[in-house]
Scaffold this active site. Structure first.
Site, PDB file in Angstrom:
ATOM      1  N   THR A 212      12.987   6.444   0.081  1.00 45.98           N
ATOM      2  CA  THR A 212      11.864   6.006  -0.760  1.00 45.98           C
ATOM      3  C   THR A 212      10.495   6.304  -0.158  1.00 45.98           C
ATOM      4  OG1 THR A 212      11.873   3.872   0.356  1.00 45.98           O
ATOM      5  CG2 THR A 212      13.203   4.060  -1.671  1.00 45.98           C
TER       6      THR A 212
ATOM      7  N   CYS B 244      11.888   9.666   3.893  1.00 41.10           N
ATOM      8  CA  CYS B 244      13.154   8.933   3.852  1.00 41.10           C
ATOM      9  C   CYS B 244      13.551   8.822   2.386  1.00 41.10           C
ATOM     10  CB  CYS B 244      13.048   7.581   4.561  1.00 41.10           C
ATOM     11  SG  CYS B 244      11.913   6.388   3.835  1.00 41.10           S
TER      12      CYS B 244
ATOM     13  N   HIS C 208     -10.714   8.172   1.225  1.00 39.29           N
ATOM     14  CA  HIS C 208     -11.127   6.797   1.515  1.00 39.29           C
ATOM     15  C   HIS C 208     -10.446   6.180   2.725  1.00 39.29           C
ATOM     16  CE1 HIS C 208     -12.890   5.813  -2.748  1.00 39.29           C
ATOM     17  NE2 HIS C 208     -13.348   6.948  -2.237  1.00 39.29           N
TER      18      HIS C 208
ATOM     19  N   ASP D 193      14.731  10.733   7.926  1.00 38.41           N
ATOM     20  CA  ASP D 193      16.072  10.215   8.207  1.00 38.41           C
ATOM     21  C   ASP D 193      17.060  11.028   7.364  1.00 38.41           C
ATOM     22  OD1 ASP D 193      15.893   9.242   5.612  1.00 38.41           O
ATOM     23  OD2 ASP D 193      16.266   7.151   6.135  1.00 38.41           O
TER      24      ASP D 193
ATOM     25  N   HIS E   7     -16.624   4.243   4.055  1.00 42.06           N
ATOM     26  CA  HIS E   7     -15.184   4.097   4.305  1.00 42.06           C
ATOM     27  C   HIS E   7     -14.862   4.000   5.789  1.00 42.06           C
ATOM     28  CE1 HIS E   7     -14.720   4.751   0.097  1.00 42.06           C
ATOM     29  NE2 HIS E   7     -15.361   5.901   0.176  1.00 42.06           N
TER      30      HIS E   7
END
Ligand code: RB5
Length: 142
Positions: free
Chosen positions: A67, A65, A98, A8, A133
């Site tokens: 964060t 973005c 994992h 963004d 996993h």
């Protein structure tokens, strides 16, 4: 490896640097925008990348973005997307080994450029360990 990349406005400047960085490393990268710092909506760009991974044979997605969190919330709503919002190298390695994460979310307002590049390098080059996993990944889709 084909990589779908988007951001963004909050991630635009870092995304442009990452785009060039990945091209210089000879990855095949598609830049899905945004194309300026003009305000826009991160879910729109997360969807473009998730669709590219799920429907158009892109191997991985990278979303940036402010964060990384909004992008990761949106990306993880798509069945088959395993998005990891990262800010440390250990997690970059472990989420590939994992979780077999196929989308990486980064925060441009959280990370220095060089650390973002290091996280991308680790994330792109670490293989999934499968084994026990895989069974857990199979349990993710409700
Ligand atoms: C945009 O200001 C900001 O909210 C966005 O980039 C992101 O950080 C959301 O999670």
């Amino acid at each position: 490896m084909k990589i779908a990349l988007a951001s963004d406005h909050g991630g635009f400047e870092l995304k442009e640097k990452i785009y060039k960085y990945l091209l210089d490393k000879n990855y095949t990268v598609e830049n899905f925008g945004t194309n300026s710092t003009e305000s826009c909506d991160y879910p729109v760009f997360a969807k473009k990348v998730c669709d590219a991974v799920l429907k158009n044979n892109y191997d991985r997605g990278i979303l940036i973005c402010g964060t990384g969190i909004g992008m990761s919330i949106m990306a993880n709503r798509f069945k088959g997307i395993r998005a990891a919002c990262l800010s440390d190298k250990f997690s970059a390695e472990m989420t590939r080994k994992h979780n077999n994460s196929n989308v990486l979310c980064l925060g441009a307002r959280v990370l220095e450029e060089n650390l973002a590049k290091e996280l991308i390098d680790i994330w792109l080059t670490t293989e999934f360990e499968a084994g026990r996993h895989q069974k857990r990944i199979d349990m993710l889709d409700l």
